[in-house]
Design an enzyme around this catalytic site. Structure first.
Site, PDB file in Angstrom:
ATOM      1  N   ASN A  68       3.949 -38.144  52.816  1.00  0.00           N
ATOM      2  CA  ASN A  68       3.408 -38.577  54.109  1.00  0.00           C
ATOM      3  C   ASN A  68       2.098 -37.850  54.390  1.00  0.00           C
ATOM      4  OD1 ASN A  68       4.015 -40.241  56.590  1.00  0.00           O
ATOM      5  ND2 ASN A  68       3.458 -38.272  57.496  1.00  0.00           N
ATOM      6  N   TYR A 106      -2.192 -34.421  62.457  1.00  0.00           N
ATOM      7  CA  TYR A 106      -1.572 -33.635  63.515  1.00  0.00           C
ATOM      8  C   TYR A 106      -2.441 -32.406  63.754  1.00  0.00           C
ATOM      9  CZ  TYR A 106       2.351 -36.044  61.193  1.00  0.00           C
ATOM     10  OH  TYR A 106       3.152 -36.963  60.565  1.00  0.00           O
ATOM     11  N   ARG A 107      -2.540 -31.995  65.004  1.00  0.00           N
ATOM     12  CA  ARG A 107      -3.286 -30.777  65.247  1.00  0.00           C
ATOM     13  C   ARG A 107      -2.432 -29.569  64.862  1.00  0.00           C
ATOM     14  NH1 ARG A 107      -1.809 -31.600  71.198  1.00  0.00           N
ATOM     15  NH2 ARG A 107      -0.445 -29.833  71.629  1.00  0.00           N
ATOM     16  N   TRP A 131       3.623 -31.595  65.423  1.00  0.00           N
ATOM     17  CA  TRP A 131       3.919 -33.007  65.154  1.00  0.00           C
ATOM     18  C   TRP A 131       4.907 -33.505  66.181  1.00  0.00           C
ATOM     19  CZ3 TRP A 131       4.194 -30.385  60.103  1.00  0.00           C
ATOM     20  CH2 TRP A 131       5.286 -29.515  60.025  1.00  0.00           C
ATOM     21  N   GLU A 171       0.762 -43.554  53.255  1.00  0.00           N
ATOM     22  CA  GLU A 171      -0.619 -43.576  53.728  1.00  0.00           C
ATOM     23  C   GLU A 171      -1.594 -43.555  52.550  1.00  0.00           C
ATOM     24  OE1 GLU A 171       1.684 -41.558  55.115  1.00  0.00           O
ATOM     25  OE2 GLU A 171       1.717 -42.186  57.211  1.00  0.00           O
ATOM     26  N   ASP A 206      -5.758 -32.538  75.802  1.00  0.00           N
ATOM     27  CA  ASP A 206      -5.336 -33.613  74.911  1.00  0.00           C
ATOM     28  C   ASP A 206      -6.071 -34.933  75.136  1.00  0.00           C
ATOM     29  OD1 ASP A 206      -3.577 -34.693  72.888  1.00  0.00           O
ATOM     30  OD2 ASP A 206      -2.170 -33.151  73.516  1.00  0.00           O
TER      31      ASP A 206
HETATM   32  C1  LIG Z   1      -7.557 -36.946  66.721  1.00  0.00           C
HETATM   33  C2  LIG Z   1      -6.083 -37.203  66.612  1.00  0.00           C
HETATM   34  C3  LIG Z   1      -5.177 -36.176  66.862  1.00  0.00           C
HETATM   35  C4  LIG Z   1      -3.809 -36.389  66.752  1.00  0.00           C
HETATM   36  N1  LIG Z   1      -2.950 -35.335  66.962  1.00  0.00           N
HETATM   37  C5  LIG Z   1      -1.632 -35.513  66.770  1.00  0.00           C
HETATM   38  C6  LIG Z   1      -0.742 -34.407  66.873  1.00  0.00           C
HETATM   39  O1  LIG Z   1      -1.142 -33.281  67.174  1.00  0.00           O
HETATM   40  N2  LIG Z   1       0.580 -34.616  66.640  1.00  0.00           N
HETATM   41  C7  LIG Z   1       1.067 -35.854  66.314  1.00  0.00           C
HETATM   42  O2  LIG Z   1       2.264 -35.984  66.089  1.00  0.00           O
HETATM   43  N3  LIG Z   1       0.252 -36.942  66.229  1.00  0.00           N
HETATM   44  C8  LIG Z   1      -1.096 -36.787  66.436  1.00  0.00           C
HETATM   45  N4  LIG Z   1      -1.942 -37.860  66.315  1.00  0.00           N
HETATM   46  C9  LIG Z   1      -1.383 -39.204  66.093  1.00  0.00           C
HETATM   47  C10 LIG Z   1      -0.935 -39.417  64.665  1.00  0.00           C
HETATM   48  O3  LIG Z   1      -1.938 -39.044  63.759  1.00  0.00           O
HETATM   49  C11 LIG Z   1      -0.598 -40.888  64.420  1.00  0.00           C
HETATM   50  O4  LIG Z   1       0.370 -41.302  65.353  1.00  0.00           O
HETATM   51  C12 LIG Z   1      -0.097 -41.153  63.013  1.00  0.00           C
HETATM   52  O5  LIG Z   1       0.193 -42.524  62.871  1.00  0.00           O
HETATM   53  C13 LIG Z   1       1.145 -40.361  62.697  1.00  0.00           C
HETATM   54  O6  LIG Z   1       1.479 -40.589  61.345  1.00  0.00           O
HETATM   55  P1  LIG Z   1       2.997 -40.544  60.860  1.00  0.00           P
HETATM   56  O7  LIG Z   1       3.645 -41.787  61.408  1.00  0.00           O
HETATM   57  O8  LIG Z   1       2.915 -40.531  59.379  1.00  0.00           O
HETATM   58  O9  LIG Z   1       3.613 -39.317  61.434  1.00  0.00           O
HETATM   59  C14 LIG Z   1      -3.330 -37.665  66.416  1.00  0.00           C
HETATM   60  C15 LIG Z   1      -4.228 -38.698  66.184  1.00  0.00           C
HETATM   61  C16 LIG Z   1      -5.594 -38.488  66.272  1.00  0.00           C
HETATM   62  C17 LIG Z   1      -6.532 -39.622  66.001  1.00  0.00           C
HETATM   63 MN   LIG Z   2       3.692 -41.848  57.945  1.00  0.00          MN
END
Ligand SMILES: Cc1cc2nc3c(=O)[nH]c(=O)nc-3n(C[C@H](O)[C@H](O)[C@H](O)COP(=O)(O)O)c2cc1C
Ligand SMILES: [Mn+2]
Length: 514
Positions: free
Chosen positions: A201, A205-206, A219, A265, A314
């Site tokens: 995956n 995430y920050r 996350w 991804e 945020d």
């Molecule tokens: C700039 C930015 C910051 C983000 N920060 C977070 C975060 O801190 N934690 C989180 O869970 N998702 C965050 N997201 C959203 C996830 O990247 C997004 O929902 C992604 O689809 C998650 O992938 P996953 O389904 O593989 O977990 C952020 C997105 C962006 C564009």
């Molecule tokens: Mn994913």
């Protein structure tokens, strides 16, 4: 054309006048963020017209910036690389997001060959599809420099975005919480692997820096990184994790794309750029990372050891609450000889992430239509900060169809977090905010046409009564028909006859109106 690494993307932006270099020394604490925020709200560099799908906000975003001299850091920091429609399109290597939408649709709706001849004809397609998957290679430029015991997170230009970020005694963080930094990893791909299936995956995430070698992983409970971490926790094991900056620019977008769990991804990124992503094995953990990356931080997450993360300014435009998240300990930092670290800030829109969201809106429309065929189009308005508002148009054919569509959207992946849904008829332009709100005003009887449901809510929402749980509202602004409660006949919308419009066109100069 898509770029093979962040460097060539940055060089290209520089050549076409979309990037400015800042040579003056800047502070990673708040100063970079303040500059980036101004840029995000400035008129866009370049001359691409506003896209038809965003007539209101399509011309903002200023320039991409490369801070060459970041106080205390060894490497430069780039911000706002994807901060306009034009730069996001360039980064994804297309002229319109719809080109990618078409490509994705071909994967989702393959034409099944029936005769032997047709099957033979399909073989090259299948071979091409197979070539889009990631490939593990022996070596990569991201490992030109390998540092283990002397790796130090303070070498990176990690930024503090907003003044109360990480502040003890603020927004739920105890005043006596152990010291950490308010600096963050903001624009990297977080790489993990499920311990049982081996599925990779990548999520954006920050990650908050605690000290020289430790961080806190933010996350959301609904996201795949959290899911992976729970699996390791259940086995009583630590989880290998890599933080990756750079690589093929499509990777940055793919990390944000709302793919279903277990849909890779990396494969998705391969489809977007038309070839498989090369990966190299990490030096100290059992994971693979993009060979062309700028910087990689390797290490282990200890699911049992939770540490304070946040508060954080945020993308909601507010601080999100501090909470406890699994800690990460670095085992190595690998990088190119002269790497660039991209960063982003989030906050009151528009910010850079808006354009990544818009890319998703367009690229995923065909997939959403496969799931919910009633949908004609949809729009996530800028001021809705992703899921506060979603406008949907449908071709209405039977009573209460809008409610069925609402329920379907609230059951569709990350669309489930849509807080306020507005459904309009197919002849309403969902990208025209005024027209949508006009229909809400005109077509809605509030008691009859508003539906509330309870369900999971985006964890960043501070208005929901519970953490990650609350209510959502669907507004049915379609024309009402029998079977939808007490309904009188709906009148016709005002329009001039076509022939009168043409007559006025023809005679316009005669009227002397300019
Ligand atoms: C700039 C930015 C910051 C983000 N920060 C977070 C975060 O801190 N934690 C989180 O869970 N998702 C965050 N997201 C959203 C996830 O990247 C997004 O929902 C992604 O689809 C998650 O992938 P996953 O389904 O593989 O977990 C952020 C997105 C962006 C564009
Ligand atoms: Mn994913």
């Amino acid at each position: 054309m898509s770029f093979s690494d962040l460097r060539s993307f940055i060089d290209h932006l520089d050549r076409i006048g979309q990037l400015k270099r800042v040579r003056a020394e800047v502070d990673p604490i708040l100063e970079i963020a303040a500059i980036a925020d101004r840029m995000n709200k400035a008129p866009a560099a370049g001359d691409l017209p506003a896209p038809a799908t965003d007539p209101y906000h399509g011309r903002l975003g200023g320039h991409a910036l490369l801070f060459e001299n970041v106080k205390g850091a060894k490497f430069p920091c780039a911000v706002n690389l994807f901060g306009t429609y034009e730069r996001t399109l360039i980064g994804l290597g297309v002229e319109r997001f719809e080109e990618l939408a078409e490509r994705v649709q071909q994967i989702a709706k393959p034409e099944v060959p029936t005769t032997l001849i047709e099957k033979m004809k399909k073989l090259p397609d299948l071979a091409r599809m197979a070539a889009m998957g990631p490939k593990v290679v022996r070596s990569g430029i991201c490992q030109q420099v390998v540092r283990t015991d002397d790796a130090n997170l303070f070498d990176l230009p990690l930024i503090q975005c907003w003044p109360h970020d990480g502040e003890p005694g603020y927004a739920g963080k105890p005043a006596d919480a152990p010291a950490d930094t308010a600096r963050y990893v903001t624009f990297a791909g977080i790489y993990t692997k499920a311990p049982d299936t081996g599925t990779r995956n990548v999520g954006m995430y920050r990650i908050q820096q605690i000290d020289e070698r430790r961080m806190a992983c933010h996350w959301h409970v609904h996201h795949d990184g959290a899911r992976h971490c729970r699996k390791y926790a259940a086995r009583g094991e630590k989880m290998p994790l890599a933080i990756v900056w750079g690589g093929e620019p499509v990777l940055t977008y793919a990390a944000t794309a709302p793919l279903p769990p277990d849909i890779s991804e990396l494969l998705f990124a391969g489809f977007l750029c038309g070839h498989g992503i090369d990966l190299v094995p990490c030096k100290t953990i059992p994971l693979e990372v993009p060979a062309n990356a700028e910087i990689v931080v390797e290490g282990w997450v200890d699911p049992q050891n939770r540490v304070w993360e946040g508060p954080f300014g945020d993308h909601t435009g507010f601080y999100s609450w501090a909470d406890q998240y699994p800690s990460f300990e670095m085992t190595a930092m690998t990088h190119r000889r002269d790497p660039v670290m991209p960063a982003t800030i989030v906050g009151y829109p528009p910010q850079e992430d808006y354009y990544l969201g818009k890319a998703t809106e367009r690229i995923f429309l065909p997939l959403l239509k496969i799931l919910i065929p009633d949908i004609v189009d949809y729009d996530l308005p800028m001021w809705g900060a992703f899921h506060n508002f979603v406008f949907v148009s449908i071709r209405k054919e039977y009573p209460l169809q809008a409610r069925r569509v609402m329920s379907a959207i609230w059951g569709a992946g990350q669309m489930a977090f849509s807080k306020i849904l507005v459904v309009v008829d197919h002849d309403v332009n969902v990208h025209d905010e005024q027209e949508v709100m006009f229909m809400v005003g005109a077509n809605v009887d509030p008691r009859r046409d508003i539906m509330y449901v309870d369900g999971p809510i985006d964890i960043l929402d501070h208005a929901s009564p519970y953490y990650a749980a609350g209510s959502k509202m669907g507004i049915d602004a379609t024309r009402k028909i029998p079977g939808e409660g007490l309904v009188r006949e709906f009148p016709e919308r005002l329009t001039m006859p076509e022939e009168i419009e043409r007559l006025v066109d023809r005679r316009w100069s005669e009227y002397g109106l300019g």
